[in-house]
Design a protein around this motif. Sequence first.
Motif, short mmCIF file in Angstrom:
data_model
loop_
_atom_site.label_atom_id
_atom_site.label_comp_id
_atom_site.label_asym_id
_atom_site.label_seq_id
_atom_site.Cartn_x
_atom_site.Cartn_y
_atom_site.Cartn_z
N THR A 50 2.77 -26.37 -63.19
CA THR A 50 1.58 -27.02 -63.77
C THR A 50 1.69 -27.12 -65.28
O THR A 50 1.27 -28.12 -65.88
CB THR A 50 0.31 -26.25 -63.36
OG1 THR A 50 0.27 -26.15 -61.93
CG2 THR A 50 -0.93 -26.95 -63.85
N CYS A 81 -2.37 -36.14 -65.82
CA CYS A 81 -2.96 -35.43 -64.67
C CYS A 81 -3.55 -36.39 -63.66
O CYS A 81 -3.38 -36.21 -62.44
CB CYS A 81 -4.01 -34.44 -65.16
SG CYS A 81 -3.33 -33.03 -66.06
N THR A 310 -2.75 -28.05 -56.70
CA THR A 310 -3.04 -27.81 -58.12
C THR A 310 -3.08 -29.12 -58.91
O THR A 310 -4.02 -29.37 -59.67
CB THR A 310 -1.97 -26.88 -58.72
OG1 THR A 310 -1.92 -25.67 -57.96
CG2 THR A 310 -2.30 -26.55 -60.16
N VAL A 311 -2.08 -29.96 -58.72
CA VAL A 311 -2.01 -31.22 -59.47
C VAL A 311 -3.13 -32.16 -59.05
O VAL A 311 -3.76 -32.81 -59.89
CB VAL A 311 -0.62 -31.87 -59.27
CG1 VAL A 311 -0.61 -33.28 -59.85
CG2 VAL A 311 0.46 -31.02 -59.93
#
Length: 353
Positions: A50, A81, A310-311
């Motif tokens: 990340t 992002c 997470t992404v």
Amino acid sequence: MKKHLKTVVGVAATVFFLWLALKDVEWADVWRHLREADLLLLGAAVLVSTVGMHIRAMRWKPLLDPVAPGIGWKPRIAGVCIGFGANNVFPARLGEFARTWVLARQANVTLSAAFASLVLERALDGLVMIAFLLLAMSLPGFPELAAGGPVDLQATVRVVMAVFAVLMGALVWMAYFPARAASVAERVAVVLPSAFRRPLVDALRAFLAGLHVLRNPRLLAVSVAWALFQWAFLAGSFVLAFRAFGIDEPGYVGALFLQSCIALLVSVPSGPGFFGPFEAASVWGLGLWGVDKSRAASFAIGFHLGGWFTVTGLGVYYAARLNLRWRDLRRSETRVEEAVETDPTLNPHARPH
């Protein structure tokens, strides 16, 4: 019709690569490896991965400086992002266009210029990945593969070196003869289906427009240094994920090699999140070090899903902060393509709306 065809091709590729990666695994062993994984190490691997998103946002600045100097941090990190989050939920790498559109919406830069910087970034990534493949295969820790066996290491290195040399030569030629390169590409692209021809030609035009970085030694050095640092740093996430699943043999050399294989394979059309190519490259690459398919598959599934959540979460967070709707992101491809088509600096035949 074009988008439907790209979606069908991407989903078909995902299904094929998943079948290739998982067809011989023992699922009982896969679940056992997943349950026994060291979650602390896996969490650290996902964290390092990340952080790599933030490094990508930092390296975007020198690529943008020739056309839009001084773009701040917030538009760049939001674009990265949201773009990667969109890649995880939409097929056909739609996130690349979303990333371009978000940056142009938040900063003083045209869609075509933002897209040009992104295409150049991807080209540098590809060259760095090939360089790392060469490096990994030439280091002592790489498996000894006998000539004439399933994989001839020396022959493979020679092929990769030849490809690298050809790509570097083509890059220099395009930097100094962009009009001729565009003309040749358009004549060759005529044989492609219309669903793929326009995006490829538009991407090439944008890429050629972004090659001014190659003619500036300082910007070129900075851009290459950032690319090398980013991928060398991200290889550490693979090492941590290896250890989370009890895989010690490949080490950092294996991480460089596997990361490069995955990065190159996910460049082919696939479904959302690059599921399939990621797993196939992982199982094959780790197999060179004698890692059995079930353990390699558990690594691929666990590490891939950890990064995906997470992404995607970061993408949703930044989209919410900017009051963006996913419907807007889905339209970004059309907006970018229209901007490239109507920009006279990229397309000499452009007719602005």
